[in-house]
Design a protein around this motif. Structure first.
Motif, PDB file in Angstrom:
ATOM      1  N   GLU A  55     -31.763  56.696  51.351  1.00 48.33           N
ATOM      2  CA  GLU A  55     -32.729  57.213  50.572  1.00 48.33           C
ATOM      3  C   GLU A  55     -32.600  58.724  50.083  1.00 48.33           C
ATOM      4  O   GLU A  55     -33.217  59.009  49.329  1.00 48.33           O
ATOM      5  CB  GLU A  55     -34.082  56.972  51.235  1.00 48.33           C
ATOM      6  N   LYS A  56     -31.680  59.340  50.963  1.00 46.96           N
ATOM      7  CA  LYS A  56     -31.097  60.690  50.597  1.00 46.96           C
ATOM      8  C   LYS A  56     -29.878  60.819  50.430  1.00 46.96           C
ATOM      9  O   LYS A  56     -28.868  60.591  51.500  1.00 46.96           O
ATOM     10  CB  LYS A  56     -31.924  61.728  51.772  1.00 46.96           C
ATOM     11  N   GLY A  71     -10.245  68.725  39.180  1.00 42.20           N
ATOM     12  CA  GLY A  71     -11.895  68.613  39.595  1.00 42.20           C
ATOM     13  C   GLY A  71     -11.815  68.405  40.988  1.00 42.20           C
ATOM     14  O   GLY A  71     -11.101  67.954  41.760  1.00 42.20           O
ATOM     15  N   VAL A  72     -13.083  68.456  41.665  1.00 49.68           N
ATOM     16  CA  VAL A  72     -13.187  68.507  43.035  1.00 49.68           C
ATOM     17  C   VAL A  72     -14.806  67.708  42.978  1.00 49.68           C
ATOM     18  O   VAL A  72     -15.652  67.964  42.802  1.00 49.68           O
ATOM     19  CB  VAL A  72     -13.622  69.904  43.699  1.00 49.68           C
ATOM     20  N   LEU A  73     -14.488  66.502  43.353  1.00 47.83           N
ATOM     21  CA  LEU A  73     -15.713  65.665  43.912  1.00 47.83           C
ATOM     22  C   LEU A  73     -16.282  65.665  45.300  1.00 47.83           C
ATOM     23  O   LEU A  73     -15.400  65.487  46.249  1.00 47.83           O
ATOM     24  CB  LEU A  73     -15.215  64.250  43.483  1.00 47.83           C
ATOM     25  N   ASP A  74     -17.351  66.026  45.523  1.00 46.21           N
ATOM     26  CA  ASP A  74     -18.101  65.903  46.702  1.00 46.21           C
ATOM     27  C   ASP A  74     -19.182  64.994  46.665  1.00 46.21           C
ATOM     28  O   ASP A  74     -19.905  64.983  45.707  1.00 46.21           O
ATOM     29  CB  ASP A  74     -18.689  67.102  47.003  1.00 46.21           C
ATOM     30  N   ILE A  75     -19.392  63.961  47.941  1.00 39.53           N
ATOM     31  CA  ILE A  75     -20.550  63.164  48.051  1.00 39.53           C
ATOM     32  C   ILE A  75     -20.983  63.290  49.395  1.00 39.53           C
ATOM     33  O   ILE A  75     -20.111  63.341  50.304  1.00 39.53           O
ATOM     34  CB  ILE A  75     -19.938  61.731  47.964  1.00 39.53           C
ATOM     35  N   LYS A  76     -22.237  63.462  49.487  1.00 36.17           N
ATOM     36  CA  LYS A  76     -22.868  63.709  50.856  1.00 36.17           C
ATOM     37  C   LYS A  76     -24.101  62.719  51.090  1.00 36.17           C
ATOM     38  O   LYS A  76     -25.031  62.995  50.199  1.00 36.17           O
ATOM     39  CB  LYS A  76     -23.386  65.149  51.236  1.00 36.17           C
ATOM     40  N   VAL A  77     -24.143  61.949  51.854  1.00 36.95           N
ATOM     41  CA  VAL A  77     -25.282  61.155  52.455  1.00 36.95           C
ATOM     42  C   VAL A  77     -25.954  61.364  53.683  1.00 36.95           C
ATOM     43  O   VAL A  77     -25.288  61.535  54.561  1.00 36.95           O
ATOM     44  CB  VAL A  77     -24.686  59.661  52.217  1.00 36.95           C
ATOM     45  N   ASP A  78     -26.967  61.344  53.703  1.00 39.57           N
ATOM     46  CA  ASP A  78     -28.012  61.236  54.971  1.00 39.57           C
ATOM     47  C   ASP A  78     -27.712  60.164  55.779  1.00 39.57           C
ATOM     48  O   ASP A  78     -28.402  58.908  55.130  1.00 39.57           O
ATOM     49  CB  ASP A  78     -29.245  61.818  54.551  1.00 39.57           C
ATOM     50  N   ALA A  79     -26.926  59.851  56.636  1.00 36.62           N
ATOM     51  CA  ALA A  79     -26.797  58.519  57.236  1.00 36.62           C
ATOM     52  C   ALA A  79     -28.305  57.932  57.958  1.00 36.62           C
ATOM     53  O   ALA A  79     -28.282  56.927  58.073  1.00 36.62           O
ATOM     54  CB  ALA A  79     -25.916  58.753  58.470  1.00 36.62           C
ATOM     55  N   GLY A  80     -28.908  58.964  58.320  1.00 37.40           N
ATOM     56  CA  GLY A  80     -30.295  58.512  59.038  1.00 37.40           C
ATOM     57  C   GLY A  80     -31.342  58.015  58.123  1.00 37.40           C
ATOM     58  O   GLY A  80     -32.294  57.497  58.222  1.00 37.40           O
ATOM     59  N   SER A  81     -31.012  58.133  56.588  1.00 41.09           N
ATOM     60  CA  SER A  81     -31.988  57.613  55.722  1.00 41.09           C
ATOM     61  C   SER A  81     -31.852  56.209  55.138  1.00 41.09           C
ATOM     62  O   SER A  81     -32.216  55.556  54.288  1.00 41.09           O
ATOM     63  CB  SER A  81     -31.793  58.393  54.430  1.00 41.09           C
ATOM     64  N   GLY A  85     -34.783  47.311  55.112  1.00 43.02           N
ATOM     65  CA  GLY A  85     -36.112  46.532  54.947  1.00 43.02           C
ATOM     66  C   GLY A  85     -36.547  46.037  56.469  1.00 43.02           C
ATOM     67  O   GLY A  85     -37.353  45.352  56.571  1.00 43.02           O
ATOM     68  N   SER A  86     -35.414  46.080  57.431  1.00 41.49           N
ATOM     69  CA  SER A  86     -35.555  45.853  58.800  1.00 41.49           C
ATOM     70  C   SER A  86     -35.584  46.771  59.822  1.00 41.49           C
ATOM     71  O   SER A  86     -34.109  47.448  59.766  1.00 41.49           O
ATOM     72  CB  SER A  86     -34.456  44.575  58.982  1.00 41.49           C
ATOM     73  N   GLY A  87     -36.427  47.057  60.678  1.00 37.41           N
ATOM     74  CA  GLY A  87     -36.335  48.503  61.527  1.00 37.41           C
ATOM     75  C   GLY A  87     -35.177  47.954  62.615  1.00 37.41           C
ATOM     76  O   GLY A  87     -34.716  48.858  63.136  1.00 37.41           O
ATOM     77  N   LEU A  88     -35.012  46.525  62.856  1.00 41.38           N
ATOM     78  CA  LEU A  88     -34.006  46.272  63.726  1.00 41.38           C
ATOM     79  C   LEU A  88     -32.683  46.670  63.262  1.00 41.38           C
ATOM     80  O   LEU A  88     -31.821  47.083  63.917  1.00 41.38           O
ATOM     81  CB  LEU A  88     -34.216  44.969  64.204  1.00 41.38           C
ATOM     82  N   LYS A  89     -32.336  46.296  62.128  1.00 38.55           N
ATOM     83  CA  LYS A  89     -31.050  46.573  61.468  1.00 38.55           C
ATOM     84  C   LYS A  89     -30.888  47.846  61.347  1.00 38.55           C
ATOM     85  O   LYS A  89     -29.850  48.580  61.445  1.00 38.55           O
ATOM     86  CB  LYS A  89     -30.827  45.808  60.050  1.00 38.55           C
ATOM     87  N   ASP A  90     -31.605  48.630  60.911  1.00 32.99           N
ATOM     88  CA  ASP A  90     -31.654  50.088  60.738  1.00 32.99           C
ATOM     89  C   ASP A  90     -31.312  50.890  62.016  1.00 32.99           C
ATOM     90  O   ASP A  90     -30.590  51.611  62.012  1.00 32.99           O
ATOM     91  CB  ASP A  90     -33.066  50.765  59.937  1.00 32.99           C
ATOM     92  N   GLY A  91     -32.123  50.374  62.955  1.00 32.71           N
ATOM     93  CA  GLY A  91     -31.838  50.976  64.159  1.00 32.71           C
ATOM     94  C   GLY A  91     -30.407  50.630  64.618  1.00 32.71           C
ATOM     95  O   GLY A  91     -29.885  51.846  65.415  1.00 32.71           O
ATOM     96  N   LYS A  92     -29.904  49.757  64.587  1.00 33.44           N
ATOM     97  CA  LYS A  92     -28.497  49.333  64.884  1.00 33.44           C
ATOM     98  C   LYS A  92     -27.543  50.178  64.073  1.00 33.44           C
ATOM     99  O   LYS A  92     -26.701  50.635  64.712  1.00 33.44           O
ATOM    100  CB  LYS A  92     -28.261  47.938  64.650  1.00 33.44           C
ATOM    101  N   LEU A  93     -27.795  50.225  62.815  1.00 35.35           N
ATOM    102  CA  LEU A  93     -26.851  50.989  61.809  1.00 35.35           C
ATOM    103  C   LEU A  93     -26.742  52.695  62.076  1.00 35.35           C
ATOM    104  O   LEU A  93     -25.945  53.156  62.198  1.00 35.35           O
ATOM    105  CB  LEU A  93     -27.189  50.906  60.510  1.00 35.35           C
ATOM    106  N   LYS A  94     -28.051  52.949  62.318  1.00 35.94           N
ATOM    107  CA  LYS A  94     -28.215  54.471  62.721  1.00 35.94           C
ATOM    108  C   LYS A  94     -27.619  54.867  64.122  1.00 35.94           C
ATOM    109  O   LYS A  94     -27.458  55.896  64.408  1.00 35.94           O
ATOM    110  CB  LYS A  94     -29.623  55.020  62.689  1.00 35.94           C
ATOM    111  N   ASN A 104     -24.434  62.869  64.292  1.00 36.42           N
ATOM    112  CA  ASN A 104     -23.542  63.210  62.920  1.00 36.42           C
ATOM    113  C   ASN A 104     -24.320  62.583  62.079  1.00 36.42           C
ATOM    114  O   ASN A 104     -24.010  61.430  61.341  1.00 36.42           O
ATOM    115  CB  ASN A 104     -22.171  62.122  63.179  1.00 36.42           C
ATOM    116  N   PRO A 105     -25.191  63.560  61.386  1.00 34.45           N
ATOM    117  CA  PRO A 105     -26.427  62.942  60.440  1.00 34.45           C
ATOM    118  C   PRO A 105     -25.543  62.923  59.076  1.00 34.45           C
ATOM    119  O   PRO A 105     -26.248  62.214  58.037  1.00 34.45           O
ATOM    120  CB  PRO A 105     -27.478  64.112  60.400  1.00 34.45           C
ATOM    121  N   TYR A 106     -24.270  63.160  58.683  1.00 32.22           N
ATOM    122  CA  TYR A 106     -23.939  63.057  57.183  1.00 32.22           C
ATOM    123  C   TYR A 106     -22.881  62.201  57.152  1.00 32.22           C
ATOM    124  O   TYR A 106     -21.661  62.191  57.963  1.00 32.22           O
ATOM    125  CB  TYR A 106     -23.620  64.322  56.726  1.00 32.22           C
TER     126      TYR A 106
END
Length: 199
Positions: A55-56, A71-81, A85-94, A104-106
């Motif tokens: 989501e971020k 050119g320089v390409l940068d992509i930055k993802v908030d891993a915690g976001s 749709g499943s709290g169990l899966k989200d917790g495992k992935l985070k 390691n938030p990014y």
């Protein structure tokens, strides 16, 4: 495992630190949502698929001259976001076995150069970082709308999750080591001269 990063609005929800303004003589681009929104999809063969969204996140594309290879390409993802749709899966992935988002938030990709491999194809070697481990990887891209100032960018990259410390699995789910990454973005030129491409 299949994780999809989407932004369904015109604004970037997660931005990079501020940088110096580009000089007027170079092309300046912004990353804007294509139809259906930004997408960065992670795929790995598994006995039970996992799908979700980040989501971020944010992306930038900057050039040092009109030469497309600068050119320089940068992509930055908030891993915690991540949201499956499943709290169990989200917790495992985070958690520490996968993204280790607390420590390691990014998840990031920073290109080191751009190589034009055909009229509309490019290889972008860069540094990919996930869970605090950085390794060289190459993102292969296909551009549509070349020379128009607005183009869609689709690409792919693959990496071995175990090389980044993701050695564990999920109980009762068999997960392959090779992870496929698919990218769909749109770049819009907002100022400066047109880019110069090889034909």
């Amino acid at each position: 495992m299949r994780l999809t990063v989407m932004c369904l609005t015109a604004s970037i929800l997660f931005t990079f630190p501020s940088r110096a303004q580009a000089p007027a003589e170079v092309p300046v681009f912004e990353i804007t949502p294509p139809a259906g929104g930004f997408k960065i999809t992670f795929n790995v063969k598994a006995s039970v698929p996992i799908e979700g969204v980040f989501e971020k996140w944010g992306a930038t594309l900057q050039f040092a001259s009109t030469d497309v290879t600068t050119g320089v390409l940068d992509i930055k993802v908030d891993a915690g976001s991540v949201n499956t749709g499943s709290g169990l899966k989200d917790g495992k992935l985070k958690g520490k076995d996968f993204f280790d988002a607390k420590n390691n938030p990014y998840i990031t990709f920073h290109s080191t150069k751009i190589e034009q491999t055909g009229p509309t194809t490019f290889d972008i070697p860069g540094t990919f970082t996930i869970r605090g481990v950085s390794k060289p990887e190459t993102l292969s891209l296909v551009l549509s709308g070349k020379g128009t100032g607005t183009g869609s960018v689709k690409g792919s990259m693959a990496f071995d999750r175990k090389e980044y410390g993701m050695n564990s699995g999920i109980p009762f789910i068999k997960i392959a080591d090779r992870v496929e990454v698919d990218v769909a973005l749109q770049a819009k030129q907002v100022s400066g001269p047109r880019l110069v491409y090889k034909e």
